[in-house]
Design an enzyme around this catalytic site. Structure first.
Site, mmCIF file in Angstrom:
data_model
loop_
_atom_site.group_PDB
_atom_site.id
_atom_site.type_symbol
_atom_site.label_atom_id
_atom_site.label_comp_id
_atom_site.label_asym_id
_atom_site.label_seq_id
_atom_site.Cartn_x
_atom_site.Cartn_y
_atom_site.Cartn_z
ATOM 1 N N ASP A 319 1.122 -1.258 0.262
ATOM 2 C CA ASP A 319 0.149 0.239 -0.164
ATOM 3 C C ASP A 319 1.025 1.424 -0.026
ATOM 4 O OD1 ASP A 319 -2.178 -1.296 0.250
ATOM 5 O OD2 ASP A 319 -2.233 -1.706 2.389
ATOM 6 N N LYS A 447 27.871 17.635 -0.736
ATOM 7 C CA LYS A 447 27.618 16.312 -1.070
ATOM 8 C C LYS A 447 28.838 15.868 -1.744
ATOM 9 C CE LYS A 447 23.958 17.550 -4.446
ATOM 10 N NZ LYS A 447 22.835 17.159 -4.749
ATOM 11 N N ARG A 481 23.934 4.456 -8.371
ATOM 12 C CA ARG A 481 24.797 5.347 -8.128
ATOM 13 C C ARG A 481 24.724 6.400 -6.527
ATOM 14 N NH1 ARG A 481 22.347 6.413 -12.532
ATOM 15 N NH2 ARG A 481 21.662 8.620 -11.761
ATOM 16 N N THR A 623 27.684 7.052 -26.892
ATOM 17 C CA THR A 623 26.957 7.726 -26.075
ATOM 18 C C THR A 623 27.604 8.698 -25.717
ATOM 19 O OG1 THR A 623 26.592 7.796 -24.260
ATOM 20 C CG2 THR A 623 28.087 7.338 -24.109
ATOM 21 N N ARG A 738 31.258 11.191 -25.684
ATOM 22 C CA ARG A 738 30.986 11.972 -26.517
ATOM 23 C C ARG A 738 31.203 12.487 -26.992
ATOM 24 N NH1 ARG A 738 28.564 16.201 -23.232
ATOM 25 N NH2 ARG A 738 29.924 16.630 -20.817
ATOM 26 N N ASP A 764 17.238 5.370 -28.799
ATOM 27 C CA ASP A 764 16.455 5.489 -29.039
ATOM 28 C C ASP A 764 15.788 6.819 -29.864
ATOM 29 O OD1 ASP A 764 17.243 6.999 -26.882
ATOM 30 O OD2 ASP A 764 15.154 5.906 -25.829
ATOM 31 N N ASN A 767 19.362 11.519 -32.405
ATOM 32 C CA ASN A 767 21.379 11.427 -32.493
ATOM 33 C C ASN A 767 21.056 9.739 -32.222
ATOM 34 O OD1 ASN A 767 19.765 10.971 -29.439
ATOM 35 N ND2 ASN A 767 22.476 11.034 -28.938
ATOM 36 N N ASP A 768 21.087 8.759 -32.192
ATOM 37 C CA ASP A 768 21.395 7.720 -33.468
ATOM 38 C C ASP A 768 20.576 7.437 -34.792
ATOM 39 O OD1 ASP A 768 21.670 7.600 -30.231
ATOM 40 O OD2 ASP A 768 19.958 6.300 -29.925
#
Length: 1109
Positions: A319, A447, A481, A623, A738, A764, A767-768
């Site tokens: 829940d 952090k 990560r 990538t 890059r 996807d 750029n691909d």
């Protein structure tokens, strides 16, 4: 086919919308570029710019139109050797002196094949089915029209008017609005933000959803939205020619007698989305095919696909915690553990401090679109996820200025004075903010990478830090990560002393970065613990409270699945005695906790990568992400592993350095590969003629390779590309980061050119598209990036994990079916044709055919088509479960074991033998034979009928032996075709047809007379047995005498089917080697300075603040 190499793009989480595909560049553009030395244009002067014949802003993504479809499609189809062969055969059959066969025996099958293929190609170009939406389709021509006719605001004669995208010309000044795509490549002139800043998102260009900042030069930013000044602007631009370098641009602006340098920071590229900026004005530099996005689109190539695709789509699903206490919580936010929520509600000081730290220590920008609706724009997607999570727990980051941060804490608005931002850098791997609270306390919140923060902790935090690190180890094992979060309360006197040093370092001109780092380190030390760990969900307790889990709406990348957090906490024990320690406690940094974010690309990605690796499929990641992002993704996806012998990083900035780094890597993997005596080196020194293949090399261990796009540019040059290829192919995994869209396509083409491999590219986003077009097989994922990649692909689905089904199940089945089809096709035609060879010795080589003309016309199209069609559609040697359990079954396809030159020769030999049997057995049967009534039946027509009937019987039994998975359809097609033959035979030999058309049908009564004779059936049985015995014997002996790996796997599967094993016990194995980094936090350096300078303020707010001063 040696192996399949898969190229994977990153899976961004935001979406573009309009580039349904990329057009092929016109060669005319290349000729035009060769004549230009630089681009010259003038603002607001179309007459001047028209002299240079710049293209308009329209794009064309479709392949065909009404006029060119037939010639282009036929040209492509006749590139297939089989079609060209039948065309030549048809031409020869039209010459009576050469051929005794009628022309329609060839033209009918050829027209049918060409028509079916043409219809399929037309449908692929015009209509593209969208997965998951059965009733929706997208027409490419309509998509082109929709894009080219979108509205854009153009400055014309002092007024802003609406016009179409395709009418935009070089030199026009256009107005772009928030959340709208950039129409063309434009020079930023001014914006609604102070100092001419504009925030953009570049997911369609490099796959990154991080917020980026562009800034106009001061001479144009002062024009703001003054239409009179913008209309009078007549600056002259001289810049480089159109090119594909996304991160490079150089030019000059001449205006009012002065010259200003222009670089990439002033340029907005087509494909970007305007974010967090109400409006901006830009001068159009490149349009249509000249834009950098279109320059990076690969060329559409004619692909000879060997497999047909079938795709299935599957889906998955405690829940929820009630967040009604926080009216600003996102209603889509899901959380399933009340423990932490109760701690927040009860006012637990440490928990509140943790969330306060996350709501203050960041560089996120907020925008209130509607009342109460906050939209966050972050340079790092992880920062956006963390700030969104704190918002849902009641700590809402509302707004910031150069001096304040406003946060709503559990319904109460509190304003913190921002004293300093200690900015992130790749070397520091952390950031800090120093604020003054409403209670006048000076606090430092920090952090950063857990490995960095751990070293800065005060010794009294050792025990708690060790526990926290154990938790982080667990999170890292799950590919999360991780970050640590800490704070330090500063003494006011100490801070005043420190801020003076900080200001001096900021103003220095020599070694500014080094001095700032030293000042930062002075205050970021002696951290202490108040531990709160945030990580991925798994059971267990830490300290004295139970872990809990939550989900946020935001996701980093992938299919929209949210980030996942898990935490635990425990209070530290700090002994403070005496007044001396009081000040020390106040100045020590405390560890508030740690965060771990799951970059949930898509479910099943690591498992898919592992399965493909077992099938000996090499995976390379291409990538646009930064190096640390890409490497951590590779580890999370198990492309890289902790147990690897090494990961080489190539980041040279010149050709010689890149070559040396590649050779150093190759020397470690295989030292002898650098020797002159190495076989490949000897082969390459001979300078073989293109095309040639580079052989595989076996390294002495498991290695990975990482190369940046800048270094890749040098590595792809002529003299270095083979060095790159040899080094990369020896690695288990390769990450190119890059990289531009064009570099992705270049890497794919490099492998295609020099390796005996089939390449598959999957992505996807827009750029691909280049690499998807370049690869042998292009796969598009329809997700948050839109449908651009899908529309340019050969296959498409919505989950990366379906790739293993595409390759290991459907791909393998299709390969097996295709091989069986080809073997059967050649065998049946060899047998069919070579019968004429034996007959030629009896007819004086007169070219007379053995068979009836109608049998020749129907043999391939009617009598033998359905059985092989059933086999090609439904054949399965093993089911999909076994195909996925044993990826080794994919090996025959990689090595092309089932159909190659050797198998072709086998088909030829088998066809020669069968033709011999099918000619001489009927010949021996028919010679000098008589019917039971004494009448002679030793005639040509009876012999012809006997040969063709025996041929059909043998072909039917051959296809039955090749079929391992029998269905109702297979039975119907196989045995039904045999029955169909006899039915048609009786009709063709009937009295009615033969008497009505005696010149066409010559076999009057032959079937009726011959089929009633016992020796006819004996001949058919004998011919069939003699043809099948060698096949059955070979299939039985081959696995026993010459087994291959796949035979052993199939034997194992058959054994498991007979002796099922109990289900295995699932156990969680922990690996001792853990790798973590600051990937969850890294973003562009310098954004902190931008915030504290006041440049990020909205114009109105900025002006008001100046007035108040």
């Amino acid at each position: 086919m040696k192996y399949i190499k898969v190229f994977i793009s990153e899976i961004p989480w935001n979406c573009g919308w309009y580039y349904s595909a990329m057009s092929v560049y016109e060669r005319g553009n290349e000729d035009r570029y060769s004549k230009e030395e630089e681009r010259i244009l003038q603002a607001n002067n179309r007459k001047f710019n028209s002299l240079f014949d710049y293209p308009d802003n329209s794009i064309k993504t479709s392949k065909y139109n009404f006029f060119n479809f037939l010639p282009i499609n036929l040209f492509e189809q006749f590139q297939r050797l089989a079609n060209a062969y039948f065309l030549i055969l048809l031409v020869l059959q039209l010459i009576p002196q050469i051929s005794s066969l009628v022309w329609y025996t060839t033209v009918i099958p050829l027209v049918v094949v060409l028509s079916i293929t043409g219809v399929k190609d037309a449908i692929d170009d015009v209509v593209k089915w969208l997965p998951g939406l059965p009733s929706l389709y997208l027409k490419r021509h309509q998509s082109d029209k929709q894009v080219n006719n979108r509205s854009v605001l153009i400055l014309v004669n002092g007024r802003v008017e609406k016009d179409k995208w395709m009418n935009v010309q070089v030199g026009d000044i256009i107005k772009l609005e928030n959340d709208h795509p950039v129409t063309a490549d434009v020079l930023l002139l001014s914006s609604s933000e102070p100092y001419g800043l504009t925030y953009i998102e570049t997911a369609d260009l490099d796959g990154e959803t991080n917020l980026k900042v562009k800034q106009a030069i001061s001479v144009t930013s002062d024009m703001e939205d003054n239409l009179e000044l913008l209309s009078a602007f007549n600056g002259e631009i001289r810049c480089e020619l159109p090119n594909n370098k996304l991160d490079k641009f150089s030019g000059t602006l001449s205006y009012l007698g002065d010259t200003y340098f222009l670089d990439q920071e002033r340029l907005l590229l087509r494909g970007c989305i305007i974010r967090n900026t109400d409006w901006c004005y830009g001068l159009v530099i490149y349009t249509g095919p000249d834009t950098k996005l279109m320059q990076n689109s690969g060329q559409s190539t004619f692909k000879r696909t060997h497999v047909d695709h079938l795709m299935n789509v599957l889906v998955l699903w405690k829940d929820k915690v009630d967040f009604s206490y926080n009216h600003l919580a996102d209603p889509k936010f899901s959380f399933y553990d009340n423990t932490l929520v109760e701690a927040v509600k009860s006012g637990d000081h440490l928990v509140h401090l943790f969330f306060l730290c996350l709501s203050l220590c960041h560089t996120v920008m907020s925008e209130e679109k509607e009342q109460g609706e906050l939209v966050y724009q972050a340079q790092s997607p992880d920062e956006g996820a963390l700030v969104t999570a704190t918002r849902n727990f009641g700590f809402v980051f509302c707004s910031r200025s150069s001096e304040t941060i406003t946060v709503i804490e559990m319904g109460k608005t509190r304003v913190y004075r921002l004293l300093a931002i200690l900015d992130f850098s790749n070397e520091r791997k952390r950031m800090s903010v120093i604020v003054r609270t409403p209670e006048d306390r000076v606090m430092l919140f920090c952090k950063g990478a857990d490995t960095i923060i751990y070293e800065l902790l005060h010794p009294c935090c050792a025990s708690l830090a060790e526990v926290t690190m154990e938790h982080l180890d667990d999170f890292a094992r799950e590919g999360l990560r991780t970050l640590m979060v800490a704070y330090r309360e500063l003494d006011n006197a100490f801070f005043q002393t420190w801020i003076k040093k900080h200001n001096e370092a900021c103003l220095t001109s020599e070694a500014r970065e080094r001095k700032l780092t030293m000042v930062y380190e002075e205050i970021e030390k002696d951290l202490m613990c108040l531990s709160l760990v945030v990580g991925s969900p798994h059971s267990g307790t830490l300290g004295n409270r139970t872990q809990s889990s939550c989900q946020t709406q935001d996701s980093i990348q992938g299919d929209g699945n949210p980030e996942r957090f898990r935490w635990s906490w425990r209070e530290p024990t700090v002994n403070i005695t005496g007044p001396g320690n009081t000040l020390r406690y106040k100045e020590e940094m405390k560890l508030l906790g740690a965060t771990a974010i799951e970059d949930k690309l898509q479910s099943g990605v690591p498992e898919t990568i592992v399965t493909l690796s077992k099938a000996k499929v090499k995976v390379w990641v291409l990538t646009g992400d930064k190096q640390e992002t890409a490497v951590d993704t590779a580890y999370a996806c198990r492309i890289f592993r902790d147990e690897m012998d090494g990961v080489f990083v190539v980041e040279g900035t010149d050709r010689e350095t890149v070559l040396q780094e590649l050779r150093t890597a190759r020397k470690k993997m295989k030292p002898e590969s650098l020797l002159e005596s190495d076989p490949i080196n000897i082969y390459l020194t001979r300078k073989p003629q293109m095309p040639f293949r580079v052989l595989d090399e076996v390294p002495n261990g498991n290695y990975g390779l990482v190369i940046s796009g800048y270094s890749l540019a040098y590595a792809l040059e002529g003299g270095a590309e083979l060095e790159l290829l040899r080094t990369a192919c020896m690695c288990k995994g390769v990450v190119c980061c890059r990289v531009t869209p064009l570099q992705k396509a270049q890497v794919v083409n490099l492998v295609k050119r020099y390796k005996k491999a089939v390449t598959l590219a999957i992505g996807d986003g827009a750029n691909d598209i280049g690499m998807i077009k370049a690869a042998h097989v292009g796969v598009g994922i329809s997700g948050h990036e839109g449908l651009q990649a899908m529309l340019s692909s050969d296959f498409s689905f919505c989950q990366f994990r379906y790739l293993q089904r595409l390759l290991l199940v459907h791909g393998r089945w299709s390969y097996n079916r295709m091989c069986k089809f080809l073997s059967y096709f050649f065998y049946k035609n060899f047998t069919f044709t070579l019968v004429h060879f034996w007959y030629a010795f009896y007819n004086g080589f007169s070219a007379q055919t053995v068979y009836d003309t109608w049998f020749i016309a129907c043999y391939n199209m009617v009598y033998t088509s359905l059985p092989v069609l059933g086999l090609s559609l439904f054949e399965k040697d093993v089911n999909e479960t076994w195909s996925l359990c044993y990826p080794e079954l994919y090996e025959p396809g990689q090595h092309n074991l089932y159909f190659n030159k050797k198998e072709f020769i086998k088909c030829l030999v088998h066809g020669i033998y069968s033709s011999f049997v099918l000619f001489f057995v009927p010949m021996g049967t028919i010679v000098n034979s008589e019917r039971s009534d004494g009448k002679d039946i030793s005639d040509f027509q009876t012999f012809s009928l006997l040969v063709q009937t025996a041929l059909i019987w043998v072909m039917t039994m051959q296809i039955a032996l090749n079929t391992t998975s029998w269905t109702v359809i297979n039975h119907t097609f196989t045995w039904g075709s045999l029955g169909l033959y006899f039915s048609i035979l009786l009709v063709l030999c009937s009295d009615g047809l033969c008497l009505l058309f005696p010149s066409i049908f010559h076999f009057l009564g032959v079937a009726r007379n011959s089929l009633w004779q016992p020796h006819t059936w004996l001949c058919l049985i004998l011919s069939t047995v003699l043809c099948m015995v060698p096949v059955i014997g070979y299939n039985f002996l081959k696995p026993l005498l010459w087994p291959v790996n796949v035979d052993k796997v199939l034997n194992r599967i058959h054994f498991c089917l007979r002796h099922p094993l109990p289900p295995p016990v699932q156990t969680k194995v922990k690996h001792p080697s853990i790798r973590r980094s600051a990937y969850a936090f890294s973003h562009k350096e310098g954004f902190g300075d931008l915030i504290t300078s006041g440049k990020t303020l909205k114009s109105s707010a900025f002006r008001n603040s100046r007035k108040s001063l």
